[in-house]
Design a protein around this motif. Structure first.
Motif, PDB file in Angstrom:
ATOM      1  N   ALA A  42       0.787  -1.121  -0.045  1.00 54.74           N
ATOM      2  CA  ALA A  42      -0.107  -0.012  -0.029  1.00 54.74           C
ATOM      3  C   ALA A  42       0.810   1.235   0.115  1.00 54.74           C
ATOM      4  O   ALA A  42       2.097   1.160   0.524  1.00 54.74           O
ATOM      5  CB  ALA A  42      -0.832  -0.031   1.261  1.00 54.74           C
ATOM      6  N   ASP A  43       0.522   2.268  -0.600  1.00 49.34           N
ATOM      7  CA  ASP A  43       1.118   3.628  -0.768  1.00 49.34           C
ATOM      8  C   ASP A  43       1.316   4.383   0.764  1.00 49.34           C
ATOM      9  O   ASP A  43       0.256   4.115   1.546  1.00 49.34           O
ATOM     10  CB  ASP A  43       0.435   4.584  -1.573  1.00 49.34           C
ATOM     11  N   THR A  44       2.334   4.848   1.083  1.00 49.82           N
ATOM     12  CA  THR A  44       2.458   5.603   2.416  1.00 49.82           C
ATOM     13  C   THR A  44       2.924   6.948   1.896  1.00 49.82           C
ATOM     14  O   THR A  44       3.422   7.217   0.811  1.00 49.82           O
ATOM     15  CB  THR A  44       3.485   5.121   3.180  1.00 49.82           C
ATOM     16  N   HIS A  45       2.598   8.084   2.945  1.00 49.09           N
ATOM     17  CA  HIS A  45       2.791   9.377   2.344  1.00 49.09           C
ATOM     18  C   HIS A  45       3.410  10.066   3.518  1.00 49.09           C
ATOM     19  O   HIS A  45       2.943   9.939   4.783  1.00 49.09           O
ATOM     20  CB  HIS A  45       1.725   9.996   1.639  1.00 49.09           C
ATOM     21  N   LEU A  46       4.169  11.196   3.324  1.00 46.53           N
ATOM     22  CA  LEU A  46       4.658  12.108   4.266  1.00 46.53           C
ATOM     23  C   LEU A  46       4.106  13.493   4.047  1.00 46.53           C
ATOM     24  O   LEU A  46       3.856  13.929   2.894  1.00 46.53           O
ATOM     25  CB  LEU A  46       6.199  12.270   4.460  1.00 46.53           C
TER      26      LEU A  46
END
Length: 130
Positions: A42-46
């Motif tokens: 799954a994508d992760t973001h900051l």
């Protein structure tokens, strides 16, 4: 939930109330930085830097030298947005902006308007009127 009647809103520039205010708004956002790696399920973001812009719309008043006339294109301003009004204890939002765009609109059978687009420099600070 409490509602707020828009008729009480005020915008000040350098402590001066902008005359003939019709409406105002601002939009805050945050840059999203993708830190997902190959193979992640799954994508992760900051969260990156924030930014904001806004608009101030008025019925044109050329005699408002400290409000409307001060918001010239390229001007650095310190507006305070007051959605509840300008009474002690009301919520305020202050910032510094650069005036990006000014538009005067004159239409038959309508009141001449002046619209301003501003870009926020830094953060918007929530406070209260003292």
């Amino acid at each position: 939930m409490a509602n707020q009647l828009g008729n009480n809103g005020v915008v000040t520039v350098a402590g001066n109330v902008v005359a003939e205010l019709v409406d105002f708004s601002w939009d805050e956002s945050c840059a999203i930085v993708d830190n997902s790696a190959l193979g992640d399920a799954a994508d992760t973001h900051l969260a990156g830097s924030t930014n904001a812009s806004g608009s101030i719309n008025c019925f044109w008043d050329a005699t408002d030298t400290t409000g409307q006339e001060a918001m010239t294109v390229g001007a650095s301003l310190a507006p305070i947005f007051l959605p509840e009004g300008y009474t002690s204890g009301d919520i305020s939002y202050s910032t510094t902006v650069t005036s990006e765009h000014v538009c005067v609109s004159n239409t038959r059978h309508a009141i001449t308007t002046r619209a301003y687009t501003v870009n926020v420099n830094g953060a918007i600070t929530k406070g209260t009127v003292v």
